[in-house]
Write a protein that holds these residues in place. Structure first.
Motif, PDB file in Angstrom:
ATOM      1  N   GLU A  62      43.302 -18.985 -53.839  1.00  0.00           N
ATOM      2  CA  GLU A  62      42.547 -18.463 -54.971  1.00  0.00           C
ATOM      3  C   GLU A  62      41.440 -19.408 -55.420  1.00  0.00           C
ATOM      4  OE1 GLU A  62      43.304 -16.337 -59.325  1.00  0.00           O
ATOM      5  OE2 GLU A  62      45.007 -16.882 -58.040  1.00  0.00           O
ATOM      6  N   PRO A  63      41.703 -20.693 -55.679  1.00  0.00           N
ATOM      7  CA  PRO A  63      40.584 -21.582 -56.025  1.00  0.00           C
ATOM      8  C   PRO A  63      39.592 -21.773 -54.887  1.00  0.00           C
ATOM      9  CG  PRO A  63      42.646 -22.811 -55.909  1.00  0.00           C
ATOM     10  CD  PRO A  63      43.005 -21.364 -55.843  1.00  0.00           C
ATOM     11  N   GLU A  91      51.797  -8.389 -50.687  1.00  0.00           N
ATOM     12  CA  GLU A  91      51.762  -8.345 -52.150  1.00  0.00           C
ATOM     13  C   GLU A  91      50.918  -9.475 -52.746  1.00  0.00           C
ATOM     14  OE1 GLU A  91      55.730  -8.163 -53.718  1.00  0.00           O
ATOM     15  OE2 GLU A  91      56.318  -6.513 -52.400  1.00  0.00           O
ATOM     16  N   TYR A  92      51.302 -10.719 -52.482  1.00  0.00           N
ATOM     17  CA  TYR A  92      50.650 -11.838 -53.160  1.00  0.00           C
ATOM     18  C   TYR A  92      49.150 -11.897 -52.850  1.00  0.00           C
ATOM     19  CZ  TYR A  92      49.529 -16.566 -54.686  1.00  0.00           C
ATOM     20  OH  TYR A  92      48.943 -17.641 -55.309  1.00  0.00           O
ATOM     21  N   LEU A  93      48.799 -11.861 -51.585  1.00  0.00           N
ATOM     22  CA  LEU A  93      47.388 -11.993 -51.219  1.00  0.00           C
ATOM     23  C   LEU A  93      46.544 -10.845 -51.787  1.00  0.00           C
ATOM     24  CD1 LEU A  93      46.075 -13.186 -47.801  1.00  0.00           C
ATOM     25  CD2 LEU A  93      45.011 -11.263 -48.952  1.00  0.00           C
ATOM     26  N   PRO A  94      46.940  -9.566 -51.623  1.00  0.00           N
ATOM     27  CA  PRO A  94      46.127  -8.500 -52.227  1.00  0.00           C
ATOM     28  C   PRO A  94      46.008  -8.628 -53.750  1.00  0.00           C
ATOM     29  CG  PRO A  94      47.620  -7.592 -50.592  1.00  0.00           C
ATOM     30  CD  PRO A  94      48.027  -9.018 -50.787  1.00  0.00           C
ATOM     31  N   GLU A  95      47.063  -9.118 -54.402  1.00  0.00           N
ATOM     32  CA  GLU A  95      46.985  -9.291 -55.855  1.00  0.00           C
ATOM     33  C   GLU A  95      45.939 -10.337 -56.225  1.00  0.00           C
ATOM     34  OE1 GLU A  95      50.961 -10.333 -56.889  1.00  0.00           O
ATOM     35  OE2 GLU A  95      51.714  -8.275 -56.749  1.00  0.00           O
ATOM     36  N   LYS A  99      42.485  -9.647 -58.349  1.00  0.00           N
ATOM     37  CA  LYS A  99      42.160 -10.412 -59.556  1.00  0.00           C
ATOM     38  C   LYS A  99      40.740 -10.961 -59.485  1.00  0.00           C
ATOM     39  CE  LYS A  99      43.573 -14.653 -61.945  1.00  0.00           C
ATOM     40  NZ  LYS A  99      44.537 -15.796 -61.918  1.00  0.00           N
ATOM     41  N   LEU A 100      40.372 -11.483 -58.335  1.00  0.00           N
ATOM     42  CA  LEU A 100      39.027 -12.032 -58.174  1.00  0.00           C
ATOM     43  C   LEU A 100      37.967 -10.928 -58.191  1.00  0.00           C
ATOM     44  CD1 LEU A 100      39.762 -14.713 -55.438  1.00  0.00           C
ATOM     45  CD2 LEU A 100      39.159 -15.139 -57.830  1.00  0.00           C
ATOM     46  N   THR A 104      34.386 -10.326 -59.874  1.00  0.00           N
ATOM     47  CA  THR A 104      33.252 -10.309 -58.936  1.00  0.00           C
ATOM     48  C   THR A 104      33.338  -9.024 -58.118  1.00  0.00           C
ATOM     49  OG1 THR A 104      33.495 -12.719 -58.804  1.00  0.00           O
ATOM     50  CG2 THR A 104      32.024 -11.671 -57.205  1.00  0.00           C
ATOM     51  N   PRO A 105      32.824  -7.905 -58.632  1.00  0.00           N
ATOM     52  CA  PRO A 105      33.041  -6.610 -57.991  1.00  0.00           C
ATOM     53  C   PRO A 105      32.524  -6.509 -56.564  1.00  0.00           C
ATOM     54  CG  PRO A 105      32.286  -6.314 -60.244  1.00  0.00           C
ATOM     55  CD  PRO A 105      32.126  -7.769 -59.923  1.00  0.00           C
ATOM     56  N   ASP A 106      31.538  -7.318 -56.188  1.00  0.00           N
ATOM     57  CA  ASP A 106      30.993  -7.208 -54.831  1.00  0.00           C
ATOM     58  C   ASP A 106      31.735  -8.092 -53.832  1.00  0.00           C
ATOM     59  OD1 ASP A 106      30.001  -9.479 -56.062  1.00  0.00           O
ATOM     60  OD2 ASP A 106      28.006  -9.329 -55.162  1.00  0.00           O
ATOM     61  N   LEU A 107      32.853  -8.682 -54.225  1.00  0.00           N
ATOM     62  CA  LEU A 107      33.693  -9.431 -53.292  1.00  0.00           C
ATOM     63  C   LEU A 107      34.250  -8.485 -52.240  1.00  0.00           C
ATOM     64  CD1 LEU A 107      35.471 -11.851 -52.336  1.00  0.00           C
ATOM     65  CD2 LEU A 107      37.122 -11.139 -54.101  1.00  0.00           C
TER      66      LEU A 107
END
Length: 275
Positions: A62-63, A91-95, A99-100, A104-107
């Motif tokens: 995430e960071p 689960e964890y990775l898609p969450e 969140k990001l 940042t909608p264009d991620l």
């Protein structure tokens, strides 16, 4: 793939050897696919003191994504260093990505497939190569215990069981192969994990045999290192059963064929739809 950042992602460990090996794999994969590949862990590894990693801090997902987003990157391909569909991937990775993306909608994040694919026999071939090398010099018959970590997710154990069947086919009918786990949760609901390694090694016929413990682990660490949990289990079993002999195979990431597999997963991930 211009503009897309590739990250090779493992679960993470507090053991420096795991991060260092992940970095080596990322370099080898980059050379194979012709684009930079950055090593990142989902969790844990950022707690390792940088001086134990050649002065370069480990990154967690995430960071790591946040830093790259702040620098202007928007498209990423994650290549998972996982055998199968663990909750870390489903689960964890898609969450974390969701969140990001809320900020940042264009991620755009693509996820390559996990290592095990039913139509790709190379994982079983890697295991078979390691088993044959480890058993060299032992007179027949000898047995094989294919051990994974153990998981509360049936689909993850199904990967191990499929690998056990493929490994048995590769080694031939004269070699007995059984799947087992290093640890598991208590209760009948988790019986799909199969026997514990310690239980298997103490079972009839096994406790008086020569047993190759085939390590379904990718990187060294607390469980799979030279003095890790699996090695300790084998030592205890040997002390309890004097006629038992065990040898542990190398880890999957030590086989050169793994980089070719990761390159194929990268190519598939390039064409995947974003999460």
């Amino acid at each position: 793939m211009s503009g897309i950042r590739t990250l090779l992602v493992d679960n993470g460990s507090l053991e420096p050897a795991a991060t260092l090996r992940l970095r080596g794999l990322a370099q080898a994969l980059a050379a194979r696919v012709g684009t930079p590949v950055e090593p990142v862990s989902l969790l844990h590894s950022s707690a390792i003191a940088p001086d134990r990693l050649g002065g370069v801090p480990a990154e967690i997902l995430e960071p790591a994504l946040e830093r790259r987003l702040a620098a202007g990157a928007r498209e990423f391909l994650l290549v998972p260093l996982f055998f199968g569909p663990s909750r870390a991937l489903t689960e964890y990775l898609p969450e974390r990505v969701a969140k990001l993306r809320a900020r940042t909608p264009d991620l755009r994040v693509r996820l390559a497939p996990a290592l095990f694919q039913a139509d790709d026999p190379r994982l079983a071939q890697i295991l078979a190569d390691h088993v044959r090398a480890t058993a060299a010099g032992w007179p027949a018959p000898w047995r094989v215990a294919l051990v994974d970590h153990g998981s509360p997710v049936p689909a993850v154990t199904a990967v191990r069981d499929a690998l056990a069947a493929q490994l048995a086919a590769a080694l031939g009918p004269e070699v007995r192969v059984a799947g087992c786990c290093m640890e598991r949760r208590e209760g009948a609901a988790f019986d799909f994990n199969g026997p514990l390694l310690e239980t298997l090694l103490g079972a009839d016929a096994w406790r008086e045999s020569a047993v190759v413990v085939a390590m379904q682990f990718l990187l060294p660490g607390r469980h799979a290192g030279p003095e890790g949990d699996v090695a300790a289990i084998c030592q205890r079993a040997g002390a309890a059963h004097p006629r038992l002999r065990t040898r542990l195979t190398p880890l999957v990431a030590e086989h050169p064929q793994l980089v070719a597999m990761l390159a194929d997963r990268w190519r598939t991930g390039c064409a995947a739809a974003p999460l």
